[in-house]
Design a protein around this motif. Structure first.
Motif, mmCIF file in Angstrom:
data_model
loop_
_atom_site.group_PDB
_atom_site.id
_atom_site.type_symbol
_atom_site.label_atom_id
_atom_site.label_comp_id
_atom_site.label_asym_id
_atom_site.label_seq_id
_atom_site.Cartn_x
_atom_site.Cartn_y
_atom_site.Cartn_z
ATOM 1 N N ALA A 330 0.834 -1.205 0.000
ATOM 2 C CA ALA A 330 0.000 0.000 0.000
ATOM 3 C C ALA A 330 0.872 1.261 0.000
ATOM 4 O O ALA A 330 0.557 2.253 -0.677
ATOM 5 N N GLY A 331 1.958 1.239 0.761
ATOM 6 C CA GLY A 331 2.857 2.384 0.803
ATOM 7 C C GLY A 331 3.494 2.666 -0.539
ATOM 8 O O GLY A 331 3.614 3.823 -0.966
ATOM 9 N N LEU A 332 3.919 1.612 -1.254
ATOM 10 C CA LEU A 332 4.508 1.804 -2.585
ATOM 11 C C LEU A 332 3.478 2.342 -3.570
ATOM 12 O O LEU A 332 3.795 3.180 -4.422
ATOM 13 N N ALA A 333 2.227 1.859 -3.463
ATOM 14 C CA ALA A 333 1.179 2.375 -4.343
ATOM 15 C C ALA A 333 0.989 3.882 -4.134
ATOM 16 O O ALA A 333 0.858 4.650 -5.101
ATOM 17 N N GLU A 334 1.000 4.295 -2.886
ATOM 18 C CA GLU A 334 0.863 5.721 -2.576
ATOM 19 C C GLU A 334 2.065 6.513 -3.089
ATOM 20 O O GLU A 334 1.912 7.618 -3.613
ATOM 21 N N LEU A 335 3.267 5.941 -2.945
ATOM 22 C CA LEU A 335 4.480 6.618 -3.426
ATOM 23 C C LEU A 335 4.412 6.820 -4.939
ATOM 24 O O LEU A 335 4.679 7.916 -5.451
ATOM 25 N N TYR A 336 4.060 5.753 -5.677
ATOM 26 C CA TYR A 336 4.007 5.868 -7.138
ATOM 27 C C TYR A 336 2.942 6.870 -7.577
ATOM 28 O O TYR A 336 3.101 7.545 -8.600
ATOM 29 N N ASN A 337 1.875 6.965 -6.814
ATOM 30 C CA ASN A 337 0.856 7.965 -7.136
ATOM 31 C C ASN A 337 1.424 9.374 -6.975
ATOM 32 O O ASN A 337 1.189 10.250 -7.818
ATOM 33 N N ASP A 338 2.217 9.602 -5.898
ATOM 34 C CA ASP A 338 2.862 10.909 -5.705
ATOM 35 C C ASP A 338 3.871 11.201 -6.812
ATOM 36 O O ASP A 338 4.060 12.360 -7.211
ATOM 37 N N MET A 339 4.520 10.145 -7.312
ATOM 38 C CA MET A 339 5.525 10.304 -8.376
ATOM 39 C C MET A 339 4.868 10.449 -9.751
ATOM 40 O O MET A 339 5.561 10.629 -10.747
ATOM 41 N N LYS A 340 3.518 10.334 -9.790
ATOM 42 C CA LYS A 340 2.744 10.375 -11.030
ATOM 43 C C LYS A 340 3.085 9.206 -11.955
ATOM 44 O O LYS A 340 2.917 9.279 -13.180
ATOM 45 N N GLU A 341 3.561 8.131 -11.342
ATOM 46 C CA GLU A 341 3.783 6.874 -12.066
ATOM 47 C C GLU A 341 2.511 6.039 -11.916
ATOM 48 O O GLU A 341 2.449 5.066 -11.166
ATOM 49 N N TYR A 342 1.462 6.425 -12.673
ATOM 50 C CA TYR A 342 0.137 5.864 -12.426
ATOM 51 C C TYR A 342 0.043 4.390 -12.800
ATOM 52 O O TYR A 342 -0.722 3.645 -12.190
ATOM 53 N N LYS A 343 0.805 3.962 -13.795
ATOM 54 C CA LYS A 343 0.775 2.538 -14.162
ATOM 55 C C LYS A 343 1.339 1.685 -13.030
ATOM 56 O O LYS A 343 0.744 0.650 -12.641
ATOM 57 N N LEU A 344 2.470 2.112 -12.444
ATOM 58 C CA LEU A 344 3.055 1.375 -11.312
ATOM 59 C C LEU A 344 2.122 1.423 -10.101
ATOM 60 O O LEU A 344 1.966 0.426 -9.372
ATOM 61 N N ALA A 345 1.495 2.600 -9.884
ATOM 62 C CA ALA A 345 0.564 2.716 -8.762
ATOM 63 C C ALA A 345 -0.617 1.775 -8.949
ATOM 64 O O ALA A 345 -1.066 1.119 -7.998
ATOM 65 N N TYR A 346 -1.119 1.682 -10.176
ATOM 66 C CA TYR A 346 -2.252 0.785 -10.457
ATOM 67 C C TYR A 346 -1.863 -0.678 -10.211
ATOM 68 O O TYR A 346 -2.623 -1.447 -9.605
ATOM 69 N N ASP A 347 -0.659 -1.070 -10.667
ATOM 70 C CA ASP A 347 -0.196 -2.451 -10.461
ATOM 71 C C ASP A 347 -0.137 -2.793 -8.974
ATOM 72 O O ASP A 347 -0.533 -3.895 -8.558
ATOM 73 N N LYS A 348 0.358 -1.850 -8.165
ATOM 74 C CA LYS A 348 0.441 -2.105 -6.720
ATOM 75 C C LYS A 348 -0.960 -2.172 -6.091
ATOM 76 O O LYS A 348 -1.184 -2.952 -5.159
ATOM 77 N N GLN A 349 -1.888 -1.357 -6.597
ATOM 78 C CA GLN A 349 -3.251 -1.414 -6.077
ATOM 79 C C GLN A 349 -3.894 -2.764 -6.380
ATOM 80 O O GLN A 349 -4.643 -3.316 -5.549
#
Length: 640
Positions: A330-349
């Motif tokens: 969950a923490g990595l998903a939030e980090l990638y969202n802050d980095m605007k790396e939405y594809k990585l954030a989606y994968d973690k979600q």
């Protein structure tokens, strides 16, 4: 995302009976060199050495385990139950502190079995129960924690054990905190701390103070949490308990992060990381890496933030800790969202959705409710058992009389039949009464869950279904609003569940608990409006039991009145009084605000609902107010 060690002091039950053996590592090693006899004193000394090797200073887990295995074998050869129970307890604590809760559980259960088989002291047995509960706590099985700790507490109360065992109260505090009920946890931690302070147990004080700091964090009372953390760190340094120092340092770093001061928190987390690297404790090392990553995320230094969080997730996977894997993902998903790396954030979600199972939490809460209900009905079952015993005594008396004469035989037979019929009738009536009470409780819980939780869950479900579509449309602002709405709805569900479980909890069956609950609810609201608020409660309320339905209605009337006072009164002072007069309870809530016309019934202020609740308790509700003369609400309820 905070991850906290749930440390319990396991060694309280290992010191009794060791007066002949030195208690420090250096002195006990000298003692073992000179004392070569294979007797019970050698078992005690080996246990002391194993304990000191893993629980104080810089731990040497491998050597401690080797020493304790020798102690275990010798205790088995000598059939020495106390020594064997202590060996198993110390072996289990090594597994616990090195983040291997399943193995810890197995050895704590062995220690409990030994205590029961050898009829060891009440203190050792109750302590063994608490240790088993601590292992279940680390495994996330909070329903078992409550069950076992309540069993230990009942045993201590029945036998009037003094002083009480601190670990029992700590365990209940941990369980309530992990169930999202920090206010319920606080009094248990306070009781545990008082016991530790009375015994001058420095290490135990540090552990409880750390837990109190975490609990105040959850209540967003950060000044109190910092104060507890600093005291805990001082005590942990005093006994050179490095593992606990690392945990407290992480928590200090986190509280500065929560108060938007990440730069102040950074040195504390770095100190924690240095200790964990020295100890090579994978669980603690992962915690330090993850929290360091979160601080760098707050500082917008995304490179090191991603590096540290990935290291934390790798360690969590190596250890196999499912809760930490979920938290770090969950923490990595939030980090990638802050980095605007939405594809990585989606994968973690997506990974996070596979890891989470909301039904587990709901099932756990249901199991806890069942345990509390069972605890409430135990007294009734004891009364039925007493009736059975009385019937058996009466039957024996009638049998003796029957042997004397034929006339007495006939009379005795009739009396026996009558007694059996009365007993059966009483048992059946008690059984039906319990079934009716259980059915009524289930209906009430179902009604509350439907009214207070059902609609909000539907909203969360709808929003969750929309998020994937919004992500696909590359609309991050809409995703953020949807997630914020889901977070708000989830918090409302937690508050509703907290009120439902508080209502059925038998430990709240006194008027004193209602008064404290209303004070906890009112205080922050009054402070937000600069209203000077005071509570006056009759000391006799602490011993007055009250039915669940009356408790619920009284609490909801008080809550509604407090809300009205804060919203509309424009008062500067307010008072709530609980008074006990004979068989009558009087609750008075009054303020010096602008008042209102009582002849104008207002649905907005819920007066009709409050009147209905008062009538449901066979009581009365009277509101006195006038323009510019303040408002006084008086509830009168028959009790006793």
């Amino acid at each position: 995302m905070r991850t906290v060690y749930l440390l319990v002091c396991f060694w309280f039950c290992t010191r009794s009976g060791e007066a002949q053996v030195p208690q420090t590592l250096d002195s006990v090693m000298v003692y073992l060199k000179n004392h070569t006899a294979l007797d019970t004193n050698r078992v005690i000394a080996l246990n002391v050495m194993g304990r000191e090797l893993h629980s104080t200073g810089t731990p040497n887990y491998k050597r401690a385990d080797s020493v304790l295995r020798v102690s275990e074998k010798l205790a088995l050869d000598l059939h020495y139950g106390l020594g064997l129970g202590k060996a198993y307890t110390n072996i289990a604590s090594i597994y616990f502190l090195t983040d291997r809760p399943q193995q810890a559980l197995a050895y704590f259960q062995k220690a409990l079995s030994v205590a029961e088989a050898y009829s060891l002291s009440l203190r050792f047995t109750c302590g063994a129960f608490s240790n088993v509960a601590a292992a279940y706590n680390k495994l996330g099985q909070y329903d078992k924690v409550v069950e076992i700790q309540l069993r230990s507490l009942r045993l201590q109360e029945e036998k009037n054990l003094r002083p009480r065992i601190s670990a029992t109260y700590e365990g209940l505090g941990n369980a309530y905190r992990n169930l999202g009920k920090p206010r319920e946890a606080l009094p248990y931690y306070q009781q545990a701390l008082a016991i530790r302070q009375a015994g001058k147990e420095i290490q135990g004080m540090a552990i409880v103070e750390n837990n109190l700091g975490v609990t105040h964090d959850l209540l967003e009372q950060y000044n109190q949490s910092i104060s507890y953390y600093r005291r805990a760190l001082k005590h942990a340094e005093e006994v050179n308990f490095e593992l606990l120092q690392a945990d407290i340092l992480v928590n200090l770093g986190l509280v500065y992060r929560l108060t938007n001061r990440p730069l102040e928190g950074l040195p504390y987390v770095k100190r924690s990381l240095a200790i964990e690297q020295k100890l090579q404790n994978k669980g603690g090392l992962g915690t330090a890496f993850f929290n360091l990553g979160q601080i760098y995320q707050d500082l917008k230094q995304f490179g090191p933030a991603e590096e540290y969080m990935r290291k934390a997730l790798t360690l969590a996977n190596e250890v196999g800790n499912k809760q930490k894997i979920t938290d770090y993902t969950a923490g990595l998903a939030e980090l990638y969202n802050d980095m605007k790396e939405y594809k990585l954030a989606y994968d973690k979600q997506v990974q996070l959705a596979a890891l989470k199972d909301s039904s587990v939490t709901l099932a756990t809460n249901r199991q806890v409710e069942e345990l509390i209900t069972q605890y409430k009905t135990e007294k009734k079952e004891q009364q039925i058992k007493l009736l059975n015993q009385q019937a058996k005594i009466r039957e024996e008396e009638l049998t003796n009389k029957r042997l004397q004469t034929t006339a007495l035989l006939i009379t005795g037979t009739l009396l026996l039949l009558l007694g059996a019929m009365i007993t059966a009738w009483l048992l059946n009536r008690a059984r039906l009464r319990r079934l009716e009470e259980a059915q009524q409780l289930r209906k009430q819980i179902a009604h509350d869950l439907h009214d207070e939780v059902g609609s909000t869950l539907s909203s969360i479900s709808l929003l969750s279904g929309m998020v994937n579509g919004i992500i696909a449309q590359n609309r991050p602002e809409s995703v953020e609003r949807a997630v914020q709405k889901i977070n708000t709805d989830a918090r409302q569900i937690l508050e509703a569940m907290d009120e439902i479980i508080w209502t059925i909890n038998p430990s709240n069956d006194t008027l004193h608990r209602i008064a404290l609950r209303l004070q906890e609810y009112a205080q922050p609201l009054m402070e937000s409006k600069n209203i000077q608020f005071s509570l006056v409660a009759d000391p006799t309320l602490d011993t007055l039991p009250i039915p669940m339905e009356v408790r619920r209605n009284l609490y909801l009337i008080g809550k509604e009145a407090i809300n009205n006072l804060v919203k509309y009164s424009e008062a500067t002072q307010a008072t709530m009084r609980f008074e006990h007069q004979k068989d009558q309870l009087n609750v008075v809530i009054e303020d010096n605000g602008r008042g209102f016309d009582t002849s104008q019934l207002s649905e907005r202020t819920g007066q009709a609902s409050m009147q209905q609740r008062a009538r449901a308790m066979a009581g009365t509700l009277n509101v006195q107010s006038g323009s510019g003369s303040g408002t006084k609400l008086h509830v009168s309820v028959p009790i006793g």
